[in-house]
Design a protein around this motif. Structure first.
Motif, PDB file in Angstrom:
ATOM      1  N   UNK A 196      20.603  76.200 119.207  1.00 48.46           N
ATOM      2  CA  UNK A 196      21.201  74.407 119.212  1.00 48.46           C
ATOM      3  C   UNK A 196      20.542  73.257 118.553  1.00 48.46           C
ATOM      4  N   UNK A 197      19.031  73.601 118.100  1.00 42.58           N
ATOM      5  CA  UNK A 197      18.093  73.078 117.050  1.00 42.58           C
ATOM      6  C   UNK A 197      18.484  73.285 115.988  1.00 42.58           C
ATOM      7  N   UNK A 198      18.905  74.616 115.199  1.00 39.11           N
ATOM      8  CA  UNK A 198      19.087  75.471 113.938  1.00 39.11           C
ATOM      9  C   UNK A 198      21.439  74.351 113.550  1.00 39.11           C
ATOM     10  N   UNK A 199      21.652  74.893 114.818  1.00 43.38           N
ATOM     11  CA  UNK A 199      23.426  73.706 114.873  1.00 43.38           C
ATOM     12  C   UNK A 199      22.860  72.337 114.523  1.00 43.38           C
ATOM     13  N   UNK A 200      21.248  71.779 115.027  1.00 45.05           N
ATOM     14  CA  UNK A 200      21.854  70.308 114.717  1.00 45.05           C
ATOM     15  C   UNK A 200      21.601  70.181 113.486  1.00 45.05           C
ATOM     16  N   UNK A 201      20.121  70.939 112.969  1.00 39.74           N
ATOM     17  CA  UNK A 201      19.586  71.066 111.436  1.00 39.74           C
ATOM     18  C   UNK A 201      20.449  71.067 110.687  1.00 39.74           C
ATOM     19  N   UNK A 202      21.430  72.088 110.784  1.00 41.44           N
ATOM     20  CA  UNK A 202      22.430  72.774 109.471  1.00 41.44           C
ATOM     21  C   UNK A 202      23.621  71.720 109.990  1.00 41.44           C
ATOM     22  N   UNK A 216      20.179  58.733 109.863  1.00 45.72           N
ATOM     23  CA  UNK A 216      21.242  59.719 109.953  1.00 45.72           C
ATOM     24  C   UNK A 216      21.109  60.957 110.752  1.00 45.72           C
ATOM     25  N   UNK A 217      21.934  61.485 111.563  1.00 44.91           N
ATOM     26  CA  UNK A 217      21.362  63.124 111.548  1.00 44.91           C
ATOM     27  C   UNK A 217      22.236  64.449 110.715  1.00 44.91           C
ATOM     28  N   UNK A 218      22.230  65.125 110.799  1.00 47.40           N
ATOM     29  CA  UNK A 218      22.811  66.249 109.330  1.00 47.40           C
ATOM     30  C   UNK A 218      24.545  65.779 110.118  1.00 47.40           C
ATOM     31  N   UNK A 235      15.268  80.210 125.640  1.00 47.22           N
ATOM     32  CA  UNK A 235      15.089  80.169 124.217  1.00 47.22           C
ATOM     33  C   UNK A 235      16.315  80.420 122.831  1.00 47.22           C
ATOM     34  N   UNK A 236      16.507  81.220 123.111  1.00 46.77           N
ATOM     35  CA  UNK A 236      17.826  81.670 122.200  1.00 46.77           C
ATOM     36  C   UNK A 236      19.062  80.302 122.255  1.00 46.77           C
TER      37      UNK A 236
END
Length: 298
Positions: A82-88, A274-276, A76-77
């Motif tokens: 990964x989700x937060x890294x992709x968003x940032x 586009x992705x972040x 989960x962590x």
């Protein structure tokens, strides 16, 4: 009720530390709040997880739950990271295709300045001619394209990146290299021209006449420069292409005709977001291209 990840995290903290107080410090909660979490989990499971109230010995169920919980918490962590890294824009995958001249000038500047922004981003960079860039964009095989616009540019969002003036490439001892000022088409009338696909795109009648007479044509930049270096003839290239060739023994002499300029655009599919990470790379490309243009390409 559904088993919440917070309950598993609270139980795991208590099981690792062996008491409520230390677990509460790890979780940033009060001991009573952690105790309530344990009670909710045990009520949900219908069995105790600890042998005693001291919370230092697990039951058989507690040992099994801890083993499963730690595995799920790690997964989960990792997922959240990964989700937060992709968003940032710190994680992801970006595919970019560009004309060789930009690949050899703008892109090295972008990565030398901003590579730390993409430490965990998989970036695929390919150089190809403008027609191929447009083709790859239309097939959605790349996220960002850098090329000159052509007839096959429908469905693309374009943003002007830079203007690139054409000039004559010759050796330093060539008479054209001794000329002051820009080169007129008349000065090329008696020159042996090594034509190429870039110079053939200049929309000017004197240029078309000159190219129609050319007996030598080459597409590869290395081959073109080698023939000029051997004094077989002169060629016409955009300034960035000449700069990317890194041939200090040759001279770039800008053409006087203002039509002898190519416009390079930053391109992407209109209907594709586009992705972040790709947006951040696009921003850096625009900034570095603007600095190169303002500072002069020569």
């Amino acid at each position: 009720m559904a088993l919440k990840i917070e309950l598993l995290r609270g139980f795991a903290a208590v099981a690792r530390s062996g008491n409520l107080s230390d677990a509460a410090g790890i979780l940033g909660r009060t001991p009573s709040a952690v105790s309530m979490m344990l009670k909710q989990l045990e009520t949900h499971l219908g069995e105790p997880l600890f042998e005693t109230d001291r919370k230092n010995r697990l039951t058989a169920l507690g040992a099994f739950v801890l083993e499963q919980a730690e595995r799920e918490l790690q997964q989960y962590d990792t997922m959240v990271k990964a989700i937060e890294g992709y968003a940032k824009a710190t994680h992801g995958h970006v595919r970019i295709a560009t004309v060789p001249s930009v690949a050899g000038t703008v892109m090295p500047l972008v990565f030398s300045r901003h590579i730390s922004d993409f430490e965990h981003v998989d970036i695929e960079l390919r150089d190809m001619d403008s027609i191929s860039v447009l083709h790859e964009l239309s097939r959605e095989r790349i996220d960002i394209g850098i090329a000159t616009l052509g007839q096959n540019s429908s469905g693309l969002h374009s943003q002007h990146l830079l203007s690139d003036a054409f000039g004559v490439i010759c050796t330093r001892n060539h008479p054209l290299a001794q000329q002051r000022g820009k080169i007129d088409w008349d000065m090329l009338r008696d020159e042996r021209l090594i034509a190429n696909s870039l110079s053939a795109g200049i929309n000017a009648e004197p240029s078309r006449i000159l190219h129609d007479k050319a007996l030598l044509k080459a597409q590869n930049l290395t081959s073109i420069m080698a023939m000029v270096r051997a004094e077989i003839g002169v060629t016409i290239l955009p300034e960035m292409a000449a700069r990317a060739a890194n041939a200090p023994e040759l001279v770039f002499c800008q053409l006087a005709d203002s039509r002898a300029t190519r416009q390079i655009h930053l391109l992407r599919k209109t209907d594709t977001a586009l992705s972040p990470a790709a947006r951040l790379l696009e921003k850096h490309i625009l900034t570095c291209a603007a600095e190169l243009t303002e500072g002069g390409l020569s």
